[in-house]
Design an enzyme around this catalytic site. Sequence first.
Site, PDB file in Angstrom:
ATOM      1  N   TYR A 140       1.892   0.020  -0.745  1.00 54.89           N
ATOM      2  CA  TYR A 140       1.320  -0.726  -1.873  1.00 54.89           C
ATOM      3  C   TYR A 140       2.217  -1.885  -2.300  1.00 54.89           C
ATOM      4  O   TYR A 140       1.735  -2.888  -2.817  1.00 54.89           O
ATOM      5  CB  TYR A 140       1.149   0.195  -3.087  1.00 54.89           C
ATOM      6  CG  TYR A 140      -0.149   0.955  -3.152  1.00 54.89           C
ATOM      7  CD1 TYR A 140      -0.442   1.929  -2.204  1.00 54.89           C
ATOM      8  CD2 TYR A 140      -1.069   0.723  -4.165  1.00 54.89           C
ATOM      9  CE1 TYR A 140      -1.624   2.642  -2.273  1.00 54.89           C
ATOM     10  CE2 TYR A 140      -2.251   1.438  -4.244  1.00 54.89           C
ATOM     11  CZ  TYR A 140      -2.524   2.390  -3.299  1.00 54.89           C
ATOM     12  OH  TYR A 140      -3.682   3.099  -3.359  1.00 54.89           O
ATOM     13  N   LYS A 195       3.708  12.192   7.160  1.00 53.08           N
ATOM     14  CA  LYS A 195       3.258  12.009   8.542  1.00 53.08           C
ATOM     15  C   LYS A 195       4.508  11.869   9.402  1.00 53.08           C
ATOM     16  O   LYS A 195       4.707  10.869  10.119  1.00 53.08           O
ATOM     17  CB  LYS A 195       2.339  10.770   8.610  1.00 53.08           C
ATOM     18  CG  LYS A 195       1.612  10.575   9.922  1.00 53.08           C
ATOM     19  CD  LYS A 195       0.499  11.571  10.203  1.00 53.08           C
ATOM     20  CE  LYS A 195      -0.034  11.380  11.610  1.00 53.08           C
ATOM     21  NZ  LYS A 195      -1.021  12.411  11.996  1.00 53.08           N
ATOM     22  N   ASP A 227      -2.946  14.501   7.695  1.00 61.90           N
ATOM     23  CA  ASP A 227      -4.286  14.757   8.262  1.00 61.90           C
ATOM     24  C   ASP A 227      -4.655  16.225   8.104  1.00 61.90           C
ATOM     25  O   ASP A 227      -5.771  16.574   7.710  1.00 61.90           O
ATOM     26  CB  ASP A 227      -4.356  14.290   9.728  1.00 61.90           C
ATOM     27  CG  ASP A 227      -3.198  14.774  10.587  1.00 61.90           C
ATOM     28  OD1 ASP A 227      -2.206  15.294  10.040  1.00 61.90           O
ATOM     29  OD2 ASP A 227      -3.287  14.632  11.831  1.00 61.90           O
ATOM     30  N   ASP A 251      -3.205   8.595  -3.084  1.00 67.24           N
ATOM     31  CA  ASP A 251      -4.441   7.927  -3.503  1.00 67.24           C
ATOM     32  C   ASP A 251      -5.633   8.568  -2.804  1.00 67.24           C
ATOM     33  O   ASP A 251      -6.630   8.934  -3.435  1.00 67.24           O
ATOM     34  CB  ASP A 251      -4.350   6.435  -3.153  1.00 67.24           C
ATOM     35  CG  ASP A 251      -5.609   5.673  -3.532  1.00 67.24           C
ATOM     36  OD1 ASP A 251      -6.122   5.910  -4.640  1.00 67.24           O
ATOM     37  OD2 ASP A 251      -6.076   4.853  -2.724  1.00 67.24           O
ATOM     38  N   ASP A 255      -8.629  11.442  -4.439  1.00 64.97           N
ATOM     39  CA  ASP A 255     -10.090  11.240  -4.441  1.00 64.97           C
ATOM     40  C   ASP A 255     -10.779  12.398  -3.718  1.00 64.97           C
ATOM     41  O   ASP A 255     -11.808  12.905  -4.165  1.00 64.97           O
ATOM     42  CB  ASP A 255     -10.470   9.921  -3.739  1.00 64.97           C
ATOM     43  CG  ASP A 255     -10.660   8.766  -4.720  1.00 64.97           C
ATOM     44  OD1 ASP A 255      -9.912   8.727  -5.722  1.00 64.97           O
ATOM     45  OD2 ASP A 255     -11.535   7.913  -4.476  1.00 64.97           O
TER      46      ASP A 255
HETATM   47  C1  IPM Z   1      -6.218   4.808  -8.187  1.00 59.07           C
HETATM   48  C2  IPM Z   1      -6.971   3.583  -7.727  1.00 59.07           C
HETATM   49  C3  IPM Z   1      -6.006   2.405  -7.593  1.00 59.07           C
HETATM   50  C4  IPM Z   1      -4.961   2.786  -6.574  1.00 59.07           C
HETATM   51  C5  IPM Z   1      -6.661   1.063  -7.236  1.00 59.07           C
HETATM   52  C6  IPM Z   1      -7.760   0.692  -8.207  1.00 59.07           C
HETATM   53  C7  IPM Z   1      -5.657  -0.048  -7.138  1.00 59.07           C
HETATM   54  O1  IPM Z   1      -7.655   3.848  -6.554  1.00 59.07           O
HETATM   55  O2  IPM Z   1      -5.589   4.770  -9.254  1.00 59.07           O
HETATM   56  O3  IPM Z   1      -6.268   5.818  -7.494  1.00 59.07           O
HETATM   57  O4  IPM Z   1      -5.170   2.590  -5.358  1.00 59.07           O
HETATM   58  O5  IPM Z   1      -3.912   3.284  -6.967  1.00 59.07           O
HETATM   59 MG    MG Z   2      -7.622   5.870  -5.972  1.00 58.14          MG
END
Ligand code: IPM
Ligand code: MG
Length: 364
Positions: A140, A195, A227, A251, A255
């Site tokens: 990042y 990884k 993975d 990240d 999700d």
């Molecule tokens: C999160 C989001 C952010 C990230 C984006 C919006 C930059 O996906 O907070 O998980 O990748 O950190």
């Molecule tokens: Mg995210």
Amino acid sequence: MYNITVLAGDGIGPEITNEAVKVLNAAGKVFGIKFNFQNALIGGCAYEKYSNPLPDETIQMSHDCDAVLLGAVGDWKYDTLPPELRPERALLGIRKELNLYANLRPVVIFDELISYSALKPEIIKGTDVVIVRELTGDVYFGTPKGIEVRIDEDGNGVRYGYNNMIYSEKEIERIAHVAFRTASSRNKKLCSVDKANVLDVSRLWREIMIDVSKSYSDVELTHMYVDNAAMQLVANPRQFDTIVTGNIFGDILSDEASMISGSLGLLPSASMSDDGSVALYEPIHGSAPDLKGLNVANPIATILSAAMMMKYSFKNNEAYELIFNSVKQVLKDGCRTKDIHKDGDKLLSTAEMGDAVCNKILSV
Ligand code: IPM
Ligand code: MG
């Protein structure tokens, strides 16, 4: 009296932070705490006004407060902007400005919502995981990065895009300590996700995790390739207690983990720096521009982020519990926003969900 800077942001950001503010005020009433909220612009809305997604004033106001509450940033209409003007850059910017290297993402499973998950109830029931995501390093922020033309063997110009996955041992060490302390306060199992079979940066990550583990004899440290972790998380989420991982893996895995709970709209997060510094609280989801202004978004992730603020910034575990249990009760009553709605449920708008939680809080 606490001063809170609210960075509502774009899309559904203003709607969901509005509900979290209502909930904080309700909890404040119960505990005799006064909150002073001040709004500042971040993301697309700041770009519209100042041609800058992260204005200096926003940075200043985020430093000069007791905690920051953030909604979400981004909209497809900014997809064509140069990278430094994109709303997401502001989010990364504020995380870096406040040195928020430790991002705690608890995967909360409400028994009331077990049948709403895409996964089988017997697989997810009893899941209780915290993902400790490193937030200010990795690919990042690593340099060099960019898109540039290089000349290939045939003498032709070819565009290359590149980023640098890089961690210093200091960065790994400090997130390791947060992760071990987190695991130590829970079921004392820490799984470090990397990884290391391919990446050098992961080999260093693993080495430092093992070094730091020597100071936490009560915590059992294991390692998993990312993975495999992605697969294990949905195959058998109960095997995990605390997960620590880098920025990009965290990240993606968070999700994925939100689907265990039934909706991306349920998971909160706390982003922290060293003790005594300002922390930032935000849902893990994005700005959902397609839902903007429709009053249908689920505010629970942001409300639970406000609960985490009570716990971590203001050391008020009772207020945390009260907010958390109020959300639980509301779900038990069958109240649902659109993302977690089935036939027979009470369908609530964003604002009605916030009101329902406030009423529960005030009814104690
Ligand atoms: C999160 C989001 C952010 C990230 C984006 C919006 C930059 O996906 O907070 O998980 O990748 O950190
Ligand atoms: Mg995210």
